[in-house]
Motif scaffolding. Sequence first.
Motif, PDB file in Angstrom:
ATOM      1  N   VAL A 129       2.866 -10.570  -0.543  1.00  0.00           N
ATOM      2  CA  VAL A 129       2.838 -11.864  -1.215  1.00  0.00           C
ATOM      3  C   VAL A 129       1.419 -12.405  -1.088  1.00  0.00           C
ATOM      4  CG1 VAL A 129       3.725 -14.224  -1.153  1.00  0.00           C
ATOM      5  CG2 VAL A 129       5.245 -12.327  -0.652  1.00  0.00           C
ATOM      6  N   GLY A 130       0.926 -13.009  -2.120  1.00  0.00           N
ATOM      7  CA  GLY A 130      -0.412 -13.591  -2.052  1.00  0.00           C
ATOM      8  C   GLY A 130      -1.366 -12.869  -2.967  1.00  0.00           C
ATOM      9  N   ASP A 131      -2.595 -13.189  -2.840  1.00  0.00           N
ATOM     10  CA  ASP A 131      -3.646 -12.663  -3.705  1.00  0.00           C
ATOM     11  C   ASP A 131      -4.209 -11.376  -3.109  1.00  0.00           C
ATOM     12  OD1 ASP A 131      -5.389 -12.470  -5.795  1.00  0.00           O
ATOM     13  OD2 ASP A 131      -6.819 -13.924  -4.992  1.00  0.00           O
ATOM     14  N   SER A 132      -3.381 -10.333  -3.082  1.00  0.00           N
ATOM     15  CA  SER A 132      -3.833  -9.056  -2.538  1.00  0.00           C
ATOM     16  C   SER A 132      -3.639  -7.968  -3.576  1.00  0.00           C
ATOM     17  CB  SER A 132      -3.068  -8.697  -1.258  1.00  0.00           C
ATOM     18  OG  SER A 132      -1.722  -8.450  -1.547  1.00  0.00           O
ATOM     19  N   LYS A 133      -4.363  -6.902  -3.385  1.00  0.00           N
ATOM     20  CA  LYS A 133      -4.247  -5.736  -4.248  1.00  0.00           C
ATOM     21  C   LYS A 133      -4.112  -4.527  -3.341  1.00  0.00           C
ATOM     22  CE  LYS A 133      -4.631  -3.213  -7.991  1.00  0.00           C
ATOM     23  NZ  LYS A 133      -3.432  -2.816  -8.616  1.00  0.00           N
ATOM     24  N   ALA A 134      -2.941  -3.909  -3.361  1.00  0.00           N
ATOM     25  CA  ALA A 134      -2.692  -2.755  -2.514  1.00  0.00           C
ATOM     26  C   ALA A 134      -3.244  -1.501  -3.185  1.00  0.00           C
ATOM     27  CB  ALA A 134      -1.202  -2.614  -2.234  1.00  0.00           C
ATOM     28  N   GLU A 135      -4.221  -0.883  -2.554  1.00  0.00           N
ATOM     29  CA  GLU A 135      -4.795   0.385  -3.022  1.00  0.00           C
ATOM     30  C   GLU A 135      -4.208   1.482  -2.157  1.00  0.00           C
ATOM     31  OE1 GLU A 135      -6.857   1.174  -5.592  1.00  0.00           O
ATOM     32  OE2 GLU A 135      -6.513  -0.878  -6.217  1.00  0.00           O
ATOM     33  N   LEU A 136      -3.006   1.903  -2.522  1.00  0.00           N
ATOM     34  CA  LEU A 136      -2.265   2.858  -1.712  1.00  0.00           C
ATOM     35  C   LEU A 136      -2.004   4.110  -2.529  1.00  0.00           C
ATOM     36  CD1 LEU A 136       0.275   0.216  -0.381  1.00  0.00           C
ATOM     37  CD2 LEU A 136      -1.757   1.060   0.795  1.00  0.00           C
ATOM     38  N   PRO A 137      -1.972   5.274  -1.863  1.00  0.00           N
ATOM     39  CA  PRO A 137      -1.764   6.527  -2.603  1.00  0.00           C
ATOM     40  C   PRO A 137      -0.306   6.771  -2.978  1.00  0.00           C
ATOM     41  CG  PRO A 137      -2.029   6.979  -0.271  1.00  0.00           C
ATOM     42  CD  PRO A 137      -2.250   5.495  -0.459  1.00  0.00           C
ATOM     43  N   PHE A 138       0.533   5.733  -2.936  1.00  0.00           N
ATOM     44  CA  PHE A 138       1.947   5.841  -3.253  1.00  0.00           C
ATOM     45  C   PHE A 138       2.407   4.459  -3.699  1.00  0.00           C
ATOM     46  CE2 PHE A 138       1.289   4.670   1.053  1.00  0.00           C
ATOM     47  CZ  PHE A 138       2.179   3.644   1.268  1.00  0.00           C
ATOM     48  N   ARG A 139       3.583   4.354  -4.312  1.00  0.00           N
ATOM     49  CA  ARG A 139       4.079   3.064  -4.783  1.00  0.00           C
ATOM     50  C   ARG A 139       5.548   2.855  -4.461  1.00  0.00           C
ATOM     51  NH1 ARG A 139       0.770  -0.800  -5.017  1.00  0.00           N
ATOM     52  NH2 ARG A 139      -0.138  -1.243  -6.995  1.00  0.00           N
ATOM     53  N   SER A 140       6.162   3.718  -3.732  1.00  0.00           N
ATOM     54  CA  SER A 140       7.585   3.660  -3.485  1.00  0.00           C
ATOM     55  C   SER A 140       7.993   2.420  -2.692  1.00  0.00           C
ATOM     56  CB  SER A 140       8.006   4.919  -2.730  1.00  0.00           C
ATOM     57  OG  SER A 140       9.340   4.844  -2.370  1.00  0.00           O
ATOM     58  N   LEU A 141       8.730   1.543  -3.324  1.00  0.00           N
ATOM     59  CA  LEU A 141       9.292   0.346  -2.695  1.00  0.00           C
ATOM     60  C   LEU A 141       8.263  -0.509  -1.977  1.00  0.00           C
ATOM     61  CD1 LEU A 141      12.818   1.450  -1.473  1.00  0.00           C
ATOM     62  CD2 LEU A 141      12.204   0.185  -3.506  1.00  0.00           C
TER      63      LEU A 141
END
Length: 147
Positions: A129-141
Amino acid sequence: MIPIAIGTEILKSPWFKGKFGEFFVNFSAKHMLNPNTYHLIKNVTLPTDDGSTQIDHIIVSKFGVFVVETKNMKGWIFGNPKQRMWTQKLYKHSSKFQNPLHQNYKHVQTLVSVLGLNDDQVHSVIVFVGDSKAELPFRSLIFDVLV
């Protein structure tokens, strides 16, 4: 002036940010999920072998039990499922925080044990929640929610 300064510091505190993120997820779940299908349980503390664990949200439905960990963060989030610590980068400042997948794994396993459920009945969900950007090598849940 002192009450304004104190109020400002409280609003900036990690405690308040965490509570606001949890409130936002509670509010969203109550207003977006059908109450005939989903039941929201919030802020659950369960005993563990080494003390206790606190679960932000549990959503029970005919589709399974969803254990939700909420993170209210700004900036870029970097990490992978196997890393113990992830990185938050905000402008030139970087800080480490516990991998929420690992954190929620303990929550899920505790709930499975306490309720006598099967692993396939309980699902781990991480919500940013919030103004973040997840740069993750996956997107599951894992969900980015902008406030």
